[in-house]
Design a protein around this motif. Structure first.
Motif, mmCIF file in Angstrom:
data_model
loop_
_atom_site.group_PDB
_atom_site.id
_atom_site.type_symbol
_atom_site.label_atom_id
_atom_site.label_comp_id
_atom_site.label_asym_id
_atom_site.label_seq_id
_atom_site.Cartn_x
_atom_site.Cartn_y
_atom_site.Cartn_z
ATOM 1 N N UNK A 14 -51.642 124.265 51.720
ATOM 2 C CA UNK A 14 -51.589 125.322 52.727
ATOM 3 C C UNK A 14 -51.489 126.614 51.923
ATOM 4 N N UNK A 15 -52.441 127.468 52.081
ATOM 5 C CA UNK A 15 -52.492 128.704 51.295
ATOM 6 C C UNK A 15 -53.728 128.717 50.423
ATOM 7 N N UNK A 16 -53.820 127.761 49.482
ATOM 8 C CA UNK A 16 -54.975 127.730 48.586
ATOM 9 C C UNK A 16 -56.237 127.221 49.283
ATOM 10 N N UNK A 17 -56.078 126.254 50.193
ATOM 11 C CA UNK A 17 -57.249 125.636 50.832
ATOM 12 C C UNK A 17 -57.250 125.832 52.341
ATOM 13 N N UNK A 18 -56.083 125.665 52.966
ATOM 14 C CA UNK A 18 -56.002 125.641 54.426
ATOM 15 C C UNK A 18 -54.996 126.642 54.969
ATOM 16 N N UNK A 19 -55.227 127.008 56.221
ATOM 17 C CA UNK A 19 -54.226 127.759 56.977
ATOM 18 C C UNK A 19 -53.222 126.738 57.527
ATOM 19 N N UNK A 20 -52.026 127.180 57.904
ATOM 20 C CA UNK A 20 -51.081 126.240 58.524
ATOM 21 C C UNK A 20 -51.706 125.611 59.779
ATOM 22 N N UNK A 21 -51.450 124.336 59.981
ATOM 23 C CA UNK A 21 -51.989 123.637 61.151
ATOM 24 C C UNK A 21 -51.016 122.545 61.551
ATOM 25 N N UNK A 151 -67.753 125.918 63.564
ATOM 26 C CA UNK A 151 -66.913 125.983 64.753
ATOM 27 C C UNK A 151 -65.934 124.811 64.847
ATOM 28 N N UNK A 152 -65.305 124.473 63.731
ATOM 29 C CA UNK A 152 -64.428 123.306 63.698
ATOM 30 C C UNK A 152 -62.963 123.630 63.982
ATOM 31 N N UNK A 153 -62.610 124.902 63.922
ATOM 32 C CA UNK A 153 -61.219 125.270 64.172
ATOM 33 C C UNK A 153 -60.314 124.848 63.023
ATOM 34 N N UNK A 154 -59.040 124.681 63.320
ATOM 35 C CA UNK A 154 -58.075 124.270 62.305
ATOM 36 C C UNK A 154 -58.179 122.765 62.079
ATOM 37 N N UNK A 155 -57.753 122.294 60.909
ATOM 38 C CA UNK A 155 -57.782 120.844 60.664
ATOM 39 C C UNK A 155 -56.873 120.094 61.636
ATOM 40 N N UNK A 156 -57.130 118.802 61.769
ATOM 41 C CA UNK A 156 -56.246 117.946 62.563
ATOM 42 C C UNK A 156 -55.432 117.026 61.659
ATOM 43 N N UNK A 157 -55.840 116.939 60.378
ATOM 44 C CA UNK A 157 -55.093 116.136 59.405
ATOM 45 C C UNK A 157 -55.525 116.539 57.997
ATOM 46 N N UNK A 158 -54.646 116.318 57.038
ATOM 47 C CA UNK A 158 -54.976 116.545 55.635
ATOM 48 C C UNK A 158 -54.020 115.722 54.783
ATOM 49 N N UNK A 159 -54.524 115.300 53.633
ATOM 50 C CA UNK A 159 -53.692 114.577 52.673
ATOM 51 C C UNK A 159 -54.274 114.871 51.289
ATOM 52 N N UNK A 160 -53.393 114.905 50.276
ATOM 53 C CA UNK A 160 -53.904 115.200 48.930
ATOM 54 C C UNK A 160 -53.213 114.333 47.888
ATOM 55 N N UNK A 161 -53.899 114.181 46.744
ATOM 56 C CA UNK A 161 -53.292 113.503 45.608
ATOM 57 C C UNK A 161 -53.514 114.343 44.360
ATOM 58 N N UNK A 162 -52.709 114.072 43.340
ATOM 59 C CA UNK A 162 -52.843 114.731 42.044
ATOM 60 C C UNK A 162 -53.556 113.796 41.079
ATOM 61 N N UNK A 163 -54.333 114.389 40.178
ATOM 62 C CA UNK A 163 -55.076 113.590 39.216
ATOM 63 C C UNK A 163 -55.236 114.414 37.937
#
Length: 174
Positions: A14-21, A151-163
């Protein structure tokens, strides 16, 4: 969940890639037998093959778009290729998975060379089935701009991993 403890905020997704959702659909990303949880560490050798992505919901007539990006390319200290697009799948029916969607940009396995990279899966709800065009290149993709364009609006889900690079193949020198 309080914002200060949300792993997407702590990990600066949130910040680097996405807005809060607000997460409204369950999504599960699995590499072989390893489920991706926010902030978990996966080795490049564990993410060579595209993951299985299961999407919740209850109506097959609802479609989703899945985006996978690396906001830390080519290195976390100088992410001048931010975001690097690793995968793009559209028209995924609810209750199914990415394999039921339309692959617009094929999966490219993460191969970070410098530092610890975040790899982010973002799920958007589509207003309906639609034609999405593959971007001309993978580097400097922008998830926010992409969502606005289609026209997708805000995300409905997100998940991330480190590599990061597998040990023994270089790394920091003194």
């Amino acid at each position: 969940m309080p914002r200060d403890r949300d792993p997407l905020v702590v990990g600066r997704v949130i910040g680097d890639v996405l807005e809060p959702f607000t997460r409204s659909i369950p999504v599960r990303v699995t590499y072989a037998t390893r489920e991706v949880n926010n902030g978990c560490e996966l080795k490049p050798s564990q993410v060579v093959n595209q993951p299985r992505v299961d999407i919740g919901g209850d109506d097959l007539r609802t479609f989703y778009t899945l985006v996978m990006v690396d906001p830390d390319a080519p290195s976390p200290s100088d992410p001048n290729l931010r975001e690097y697009l690793h995968w793009l799948v559209t028209d995924i029916p609810a209750t199914t998975g990415a394999s039921f969607g339309q692959e617009v940009v094929c999966y490219e396995s993460p191969r970070p060379t410098v530092g610890i990279h975040r790899f982010v899966f973002v799920l958007f709800r589509q207003l309906g089935r639609q034609t999405v065009y593959a971007p001309g290149w993978r580097q400097n993709f922008n998830t926010r701009d992409f969502a606005e364009l289609y026209n997708l609006g805000l995300p409905v889900a997100a998940v991330y991993f480190n590599c990061q690079r597998e040990s023994g193949s270089g790394g920091r020198r003194r």
